[in-house]
Scaffold this active site. Structure first.
Site, PDB file in Angstrom:
ATOM      1  N   GLU A 257     -36.032   2.049 -13.047  1.00 19.25           N
ATOM      2  CA  GLU A 257     -35.007   2.910 -13.258  1.00 19.25           C
ATOM      3  C   GLU A 257     -34.963   3.215 -14.545  1.00 19.25           C
ATOM      4  OE1 GLU A 257     -31.252   3.534 -10.575  1.00 19.25           O
ATOM      5  OE2 GLU A 257     -30.753   2.283 -12.200  1.00 19.25           O
TER       6      GLU A 257
ATOM      7  N   ARG B 102     -27.690  -1.140 -14.546  1.00 16.93           N
ATOM      8  CA  ARG B 102     -28.679  -2.206 -14.433  1.00 16.93           C
ATOM      9  C   ARG B 102     -28.394  -3.331 -15.376  1.00 16.93           C
ATOM     10  NH1 ARG B 102     -30.506   2.991 -15.003  1.00 16.93           N
ATOM     11  NH2 ARG B 102     -31.711   3.381 -16.971  1.00 16.93           N
TER      12      ARG B 102
ATOM     13  N   HIS C 256     -49.948 -16.566   0.179  1.00 16.32           N
ATOM     14  CA  HIS C 256     -50.372 -16.588   1.625  1.00 16.32           C
ATOM     15  C   HIS C 256     -50.227 -15.160   2.087  1.00 16.32           C
ATOM     16  CE1 HIS C 256     -51.040 -20.893   1.454  1.00 16.32           C
ATOM     17  NE2 HIS C 256     -49.998 -20.830   0.515  1.00 16.32           N
TER      18      HIS C 256
ATOM     19  N   LYS D  20     -19.340   1.117 -10.955  1.00 15.32           N
ATOM     20  CA  LYS D  20     -19.008   1.609 -12.436  1.00 15.32           C
ATOM     21  C   LYS D  20     -18.400   2.798 -12.149  1.00 15.32           C
ATOM     22  CE  LYS D  20     -21.281   3.081 -16.475  1.00 15.32           C
ATOM     23  NZ  LYS D  20     -22.581   3.276 -17.089  1.00 15.32           N
TER      24      LYS D  20
ATOM     25  N   GLU E 251     -22.350   4.637  -0.603  1.00 19.25           N
ATOM     26  CA  GLU E 251     -22.701   3.435  -0.058  1.00 19.25           C
ATOM     27  C   GLU E 251     -21.412   2.485  -0.174  1.00 19.25           C
ATOM     28  OE1 GLU E 251     -24.630   4.808  -2.019  1.00 19.25           O
ATOM     29  OE2 GLU E 251     -26.773   4.422  -0.974  1.00 19.25           O
TER      30      GLU E 251
HETATM   31  O1  LIG Z   1     -21.720   0.931  -9.930  1.00 14.64           O
HETATM   32  P1  LIG Z   1     -21.953   2.348  -9.451  1.00 14.64           P
HETATM   33  O2  LIG Z   1     -21.583   3.516 -10.122  1.00 14.64           O
HETATM   34  O3  LIG Z   1     -21.572   2.306  -7.898  1.00 14.64           O
HETATM   35  O4  LIG Z   1     -23.586   2.863  -9.242  1.00 14.64           O
HETATM   36  C1  LIG Z   1     -24.497   1.885  -8.484  1.00 14.64           C
HETATM   37  C2  LIG Z   1     -25.966   2.096  -9.122  1.00 14.64           C
HETATM   38  O5  LIG Z   1     -26.430   3.640  -8.665  1.00 14.64           O
HETATM   39  C3  LIG Z   1     -26.993   4.065  -9.608  1.00 14.64           C
HETATM   40  O6  LIG Z   1     -26.485   4.946 -10.320  1.00 14.64           O
HETATM   41  C4  LIG Z   1     -28.206   4.913  -9.117  1.00 14.64           C
HETATM   42  O7  LIG Z   1     -28.559   4.778  -7.797  1.00 14.64           O
HETATM   43  C5  LIG Z   1     -27.646   3.065 -10.367  1.00 14.64           C
HETATM   44  O8  LIG Z   1     -28.033   3.136 -11.803  1.00 14.64           O
HETATM   45  C6  LIG Z   1     -26.414   2.016 -10.420  1.00 14.64           C
HETATM   46  O9  LIG Z   1     -26.664   0.763 -10.836  1.00 14.64           O
END
Ligand SMILES: O=P(O)(O)OC[C@H]1O[C@](O)(CO)[C@@H](O)[C@@H]1O
Length: 537
Positions: free
Chosen positions: A347, A262, A378, A200, A206
């Site tokens: 969250e 989310r 289990h 977004k 990452e």
């Molecule tokens: O879609 P983006 O902006 O990469 O964000 C990934 C995720 O990181 C967060 O902002 C927080 O870790 C989440 O709310 C979101 O879903």
């Protein structure tokens, strides 16, 4: 809103709880139709909440609490697009993502246009018209995203395995740990692989790092810079950043600031779902969610699944000190459901101040955890049955068999029902003694062993019966939990749509990374400085 009326109402609920001895066995014994009385149904989902420590009077009191929390107004505000995310000055319009019929608002029109773009793209990939740099059709799609840009589509794709299209495999990479990407790419042909960079914000560490490495991997395999657009599409609300990264404008699917991460699997973040399962399946998922939206918006609270589930969880959280909720889907294909729900719930509800920035005078959200049944039986179910904490549980059963092994499905359902039955019934000391005596144990053995065999019971649970694990019912189930979480947020008077706490870790992460090649700042705590030195030695 002033939190005082809420605190006072919670104190009243607490009094009600403290004034009586609660016994599930007695509640069932005193009412022959408790199971029917404490149940509700909507959009293909049946909720049995009779195995909960509550009476008809409790239910009335909890329903009364919804007035104090102005729940009806809040639900209207959600659906009408009011700025309910008050710290980020935005509406939260994930319900508009699954609208049905003709678009009626500007938001719905944008969603409709995006659906057309998605459907065209999916058709191009499925038909083989979309080719990679060597001219071969796309056989692998790798979704690079994290959090809401990963968990929802990943979970849905796994849940809908029988809908998967032949000849196309969808993979997911989220972790900054390079092993995630490199293990995924190890067996993939670069010229037949397409990446979806799902973010977004398009600024998530990452996702950016993984996307950069993926880009290099495609180039290393012989793709010319000018052909990269055949291998990268993006889903983002940050068009500029996505283009700066090198994604062609026509390959960017929009997202909007009025959709929380989310809550985004219903947007183009759901592209992996449409690619893996087909656009019809994706559309049915939206239909199921829409059916639950309509139920949530229109049903009386006494019959309203999300409201009832939120009230029951709230009751345990506020009056019983329950710090966690176990979520136990009895379906192998729903193994990732608890992970998806963890982000959605924790969250959203992990907050310490009210909407008006007042310190929260009562507990906030709780820990959500769980795993697929029957596997969990289990491992951690022992703690549910005999541990000292009372942990409420949601059991999710699928009515229709999920494979051709029908007899195994019957066993699966038996496992599911018997677990909630065991939590309810337990085993008394007298029952344990009797059992040991009957199996020929000596008096001494009975005396020593019986306490170990006691199962307290009286432990509450909900059981959800989902008609079928298909796109429609899955959509309905996920929307049920979304609205449950929203309702819980209203009951707490918090903003469930922001996540400022996550930001601090991100900022500090940049500082630590800078210190790897530079100096460790003097104002760091001793532990972090020492650990970094050890790691760099
Ligand atoms: O879609 P983006 O902006 O990469 O964000 C990934 C995720 O990181 C967060 O902002 C927080 O870790 C989440 O709310 C979101 O879903």
């Amino acid at each position: 809103m002033d939190a005082l009326p809420l605190s006072a109402a919670i104190a009243k609920l607490q009094q009600h709880k403290d004034q009586q001895r609660w016994s599930l066995r007695d509640l069932f014994a005193s009412s022959a139709d408790r199971a029917q009385d404490f149940s509700a149904e909507a959009a293909g989902i049946y909720l049995d909440y009779s195995k909960n420590l509550l009476s008809a009077e409790t239910r009335q009191l909890l329903l009364g609490y919804t007035d104090t929390a102005h729940l009806q107004e809040r639900i209207q505000a959600l659906f009408s697009g009011a700025t309910i995310n008050n710290t980020e000055h935005r509406p939260a319009l994930h319900t508009a993502l699954r609208f049905q019929g003709a678009p009626g608002t500007e938001h719905e029109q944008a969603v409709a246009d995006c659906r057309v773009q998605m459907e065209k793209f999916v058709a191009q990939v499925h038909s083989g018209h979309w080719t990679g740099f060597s001219g071969k059709r796309i056989r692998h799609v790798v979704n690079i995203g994290i959090g809401g840009s990963d968990l929802g589509p990943r979970m849905v794709c796994e849940a809908l395995r029988p809908w998967h299209k032949e000849g196309l495999t969808v993979h997911f990479v989220a972790n900054i740990d390079g092993a995630d990407l490199s293990d995924t790419l190890a067996s993939l042909p670069a010229d037949e692989t397409l990446f979806i960079v799902a973010s977004k914000s398009f600024s998530t560490l990452e996702t950016r790092q993984n996307a950069l490495s993926a880009r290099q991997w495609v180039l290393n395999a012989g793709c010319a810079e000018s052909d990269l657009e055949k291998h990268f599409v993006a889903v983002s609300s940050n068009l500029v950043a996505a283009q700066d990264f090198g994604i062609a404008a026509q390959n960017i699917f929009p997202m909007w600031d009025w959709v929380g991460g989310r809550y985004s699997l219903w947007s183009a973040i759901g592209l992996p779902i449409a690619l893996a399962c087909g656009f019809d399946a994706y559309s049915d998922l939206l239909k199921g969610a829409h059916a639950m939206d309509t139920h949530f918006a229109e049903a009386a609270f006494a019959q309203n699944l999300p409201v009832l589930m939120a009230l029951i969880h709230f009751w345990y959280r506020q009056c019983w000190g329950a710090g966690s909720l176990a979520v136990l889907p009895y379906a192998q294909r729903l193994a990732k459901f608890p992970a998806w729900l963890q982000q959605l719930d924790m969250e959203s509800l992990g907050k310490s101040v009210t909407r008006d920035a007042q310190p929260l005078p009562y507990p906030s959200g709780s820990v959500i955890w769980g795993a697929e049944g029957s596997n969990g039986q289990h491992s951690f179910h022992q703690l549910l049955h005999q541990g000292t904490d009372m942990i409420p549980a949601d059991f999710v059963a699928i009515k229709q068999p999920t494979s051709e092994l029908v007899e195994q499905h019957q066993w699966l359902l038996s496992c599911c029902l018997s677990q909630s039955q065991a939590l309810l019934k337990g085993k008394s000391l007298a029952e344990a003694r009797k059992e040991l005596e009957a199996s020929g144990h000596t008096h001494k053995e009975v005396h020593q062993l019986a306490p170990h065999k006691v199962v307290p019971g009286n432990r509450p649970s909900n059981t959800l019966i989902v008609e079928k694990l298909d796109p429609f019912h899955l959509g309905s189930l996920l929307a049920l939990y979304e609205h449950k979480v929203f309702t819980f947020g209203c009951l707490l008077d918090i903003n469930p749509f922001d996540q400022w706490g996550v930001e601090l870790g991100k900022v500090l992460g940049n500082g630590v990374h800078a210190a790897i090649d530079g100096e460790i700042p003097e104002d760091w705590d001793g532990s972090t400085a020492h650990l970094l030195k050890l790691l760099l030695k």
